[in-house]
Design an enzyme around this catalytic site. Structure first.
Site, mmCIF file in Angstrom:
data_model
loop_
_atom_site.group_PDB
_atom_site.id
_atom_site.type_symbol
_atom_site.label_atom_id
_atom_site.label_comp_id
_atom_site.label_asym_id
_atom_site.label_seq_id
_atom_site.Cartn_x
_atom_site.Cartn_y
_atom_site.Cartn_z
ATOM 1 N N HIS A 78 0.874 -1.273 -0.012
ATOM 2 C CA HIS A 78 -0.028 -0.130 0.128
ATOM 3 C C HIS A 78 0.888 1.220 -0.282
ATOM 4 O O HIS A 78 0.385 2.559 -0.468
ATOM 5 C CB HIS A 78 -0.914 0.016 1.327
ATOM 6 N N HIS A 245 -1.912 -12.335 -2.504
ATOM 7 C CA HIS A 245 -2.912 -12.833 -1.897
ATOM 8 C C HIS A 245 -2.794 -14.419 -1.503
ATOM 9 O O HIS A 245 -3.692 -15.182 -1.237
ATOM 10 C CB HIS A 245 -4.294 -12.881 -2.629
#
Length: 718
Positions: A78, A245
């Site tokens: 992020h 993920h």
């Protein structure tokens, strides 16, 4: 609360973003050399300290599965993932995730805890290890600690101590909203420049799907557009999502709207910079609430393997509302369950809408299937895509620091060839200057070509600039602002000078076209100064080399094309659909990317007008009777009351100046010119250069600002 000047006059041109280019707002002295200090570290020791933190679960914020690795990956992702190609802004540089607005974005919920967990490491190394480097390095260490082989790591991200107000995040006034003004057609898709995220306060796309609905087709379209706006192709996009993920889980034990308190910037003072206080259960561990979606992706959340891809492709998935009230996807039929992160039971894996979208898009699915059949290919693709993600905003390879910098360089790093010759010295530079001035090239042609080459530089991601002479390559040689036909004439002439000089040498000294273009611009400035009665030497530092087409990512360089250019008085077509509301805003935005101050912006515009260096050699803004002489006439004629200005088009982009006494038309100008008389702060600066005794200072300051632009990309000189 008292209003600010900008609040009193919202339409006032905001020049504040240029002030950060001339002042040090941080605590370090100017002599502090972060690169030098970083290089002194034993990187293995730093990584060991990070791993110690990563595997030491704290009661105040317990680690899922006893390992903070997935949390640190999300933190690094992020931080770096805000980068966008349109203006090169955002990204991991500066450690901006610890400052607003990123520190309080809805998409960064609980990353404040990740950074606080790293506080002991930051405290140990102090200013010699920036937050920007620490955040990214923690992501790499996390991957490695869970069995993944990363491609490398480079340090060199100096910390900022003030939010980057030059970054425009979107037109919305509320978090987690999407306004039609964000898109060119008012609907999802076709984001306006310079944006790269579809939702205010999210890094990329809504994980539930467009507008919070489980629409896999719309989600796939959004993913492709967003990742392309951070310079990722389909393979890199799939590799990043699937690789990221593979680890960890998402948190939505209950409804965040009912349980989660304000973000850090709005939280009570006793929380000491932490936010999102959670009132559900214990507010942490199994009761944690982040995205509002709940569950792991696979049965091995802290191990690198193929479980994510296998789960996604080998099972059918159906959309449901999870315990947090958000859309997520559950498997149809049996699936290998994952261990609970804070207990002895097991739980069923889930998928996000953005995951399922990859499976239902033909091109994304083809990449997934290839990766499933070739795990080694998946590992390499994720390693390289991750390396690109966390280093994309750092610029050319010579800026990268540390023992883990890979030997391989990539086209996205804008590599340059090493010189196999000796660079020119002062004597050769003087000889070449004479040779250039002996051609038929004008001051305007030489100045515009040097400017066109050097002014592509963006301090945001250190791309562009004169080094490489990419102005002679596509796409730059065909940009409208560069007047391709005229540019071809200049380049052919300079290449002739270059060839004659290089072929005449009986030693190893050679001149690159990149150096010669800058030298020609310098010669033009010196000649124009002489025409105005000033003897100046424009500093010149040789050492540039000429890039090849193979070393140039033509598609990504398209983002550097100016839609308008105040310095050459190029107005463009004027029908852009982006978030800049005026030509003046574009001028300030470009000046910020060039790392200019308000005085430098002012003196460069006035100087370029004096040189006659305007688009298509028009008289617009050339407010002097002696173009080609470096006089301060531009400022005197902008500031005087001798002329009355009238708009000649509905958009008020073009103006005519009439003599107040005779009524005769004297000048033509644009908004780029008249703003230096209308804006109070620009006028105050122009006053200095337009004074009767201000011309010498104008010439001196123009030479300094010109040299700065010519050398912005010379990282070898730092």
């Amino acid at each position: 609360m008292a209003k600010s000047i900008q609040e009193w006059w919202p339409e006032l041109l905001d020049l504040g973003i240029l002030d950060d280019n001339v002042r040090n707002v941080g605590p370090y002295e100017e002599a502090f050399d972060y690169a030098e200090e970083f290089q002194k570290h034993d990187l293995e020791e730093v990584k060991s300290d990070i791993e110690d933190v990563m595997t030491d679960s704290q009661d105040w914020w317990p680690a899922d599965y006893g390992h903070y690795g997935p949390l640190f990956i999300r933190m690094a992702w992020h931080s770096a993932g805000t980068y966008r190609t349109a203006d090169g802004r955002a990204g991991a540089a500066g450690g901006l995730q610890r400052l607003p607005p990123e520190s309080s974005w809805p998409d960064n919920v609980n990353l404040d805890k990740a950074r606080r967990l790293l506080q002991p490491v930051k405290q140990k190394y102090g200013p010699t290890l920036s937050w920007g480097d620490l955040i990214v390095l923690a992501g790499n260490v996390a991957l490695e600690s869970m069995g993944f082989e990363t491609f490398g790591f480079a340090g060199g991200r100096e910390d900022e101590f003030k939010s980057n107000e030059a970054v425009t995040w979107g037109p919305e006034e509320d978090w987690e909203t999407t306004s039609p003004e964000r898109f060119e057609d008012g609907k999802v898709g076709n984001l306006k420049d310079p944006l790269a995220n579809t939702v205010m306060g999210l890094i990329y796309v809504n994980p539930e799907g467009p507008y919070g609905e489980p629409d896999v087709e719309g989600s796939a379209a959004n993913i492709r557009e967003e990742f392309s706006r951070m310079a990722m192709n389909d393979e890199e996009t799939v590799a990043l999502i699937a690789g990221g993920h593979t680890f960890g889980k998402v948190h939505g034990a209950d409804d965040p709207d009912e349980n989660v308190g304000p973000e850090p910037e709005d939280a009570p003072i006793d929380l000491q910079g932490l936010g999102w206080e959670n009132e559900f259960g214990e507010g942490k561990g199994p009761d944690a609430i982040t995205s509002g979606i709940e569950g792991p992706w696979n049965d091995s959340p802290i191990q690198w393997d193929m479980a994510y891809i296998d789960n996604l492709l080998n099972h059918d998935w159906t959309s449901v509302k999870g315990p947090g009230g958000a859309w997520q996807w559950e498997p149809v039929g049996d699936i290998e369950e994952a261990p609970e992160p804070h207990g002895d039971d097991t739980e069923e894996p889930m998928m996000l809408t953005t995951d399922v979208a990859l499976k239902h898009d033909d091109d994304f699915r083809a990449v997934l299937e290839r990766f499933q059949e070739n795990p080694d290919e998946f590992q390499e693709a994720f390693a390289k895509a991750w390396y690109k993600l966390i280093h994309r905003d750092m610029g050319p390879p010579e800026r990268l620091l540390g023992p883990e910098v890979p030997e391989e360089t990539f086209v996205w790093q804008d590599p340059l060839p090493d010189a196999d010759y000796e660079f020119i010295g002062d004597a050769e530079a003087e000889e070449l200057t004479d040779a250039v001035l002996d051609t038929d090239l004008t001051v305007s042609q030489l100045a515009k070509t040097a400017w066109a080459s050097a002014s592509t530089y963006r301090d945001s991601d250190k791309r562009g600039g004169a080094n490489g002479a990419r102005i002679r390559l596509e796409p730059q040689r065909s940009w409208e602002v560069n007047e391709p036909e005229g540019l071809e004439t200049v380049l052919e002439t300079l290449e002739g000078v270059q060839a004659e000089f290089n072929s005449s040498r009986d030693d190893d000294v050679r001149v690159s076209l990149a150096d010669l273009i800058v030298l020609g611009g310098n010669a033009a400035v010196e000649q124009a100064a002489a025409e105005a009665g000033y003897d100046v030497d424009v500093p010149f530092e040789p050492g540039r080399t000429d890039a090849t087409a193979e070393q140039t990512d033509e598609e990504s360089f398209e983002h550097l094309e100016p839609k308008a250019d105040a310095f050459r008085n190029y107005l463009g077509e004027g029908d852009w659909d982006d978030l800049y509301e005026s030509l003046e805003e574009r001028m300030v935005d470009k000046a910020e990317l060039l790392n200019l101050s308000v005085p430098e912006l002012t003196v460069l515009v006035g100087g370029m007008r004096a040189l006659g260096a305007t688009y298509q050699d028009t008289d617009r803004g050339v407010l002097t009777e002696q173009p080609g002489a470096l006089t301060n006439d531009f400022f005197q004629n902008v500031l005087t009351m001798d002329y009355e200005w009238e708009a000649v088009d509905e958009d008020e982009r073009l103006f005519e100046g009439y003599d107040r006494d005779t009524g005769e038309l004297e000048w033509e100008a644009t908004r780029f010119d008249l703003v230096f008389g209308s804006n109070a702060r620009l006028r105050a600066t122009a006053d200095v250069y337009g004074a009767d005794d201000g011309e010498e200072k104008f010439v001196e300051d123009f030479v300094d600002a010109w040299t700065k632009v010519m050398q912005n990309d010379r990282f070898d000189l730092e």
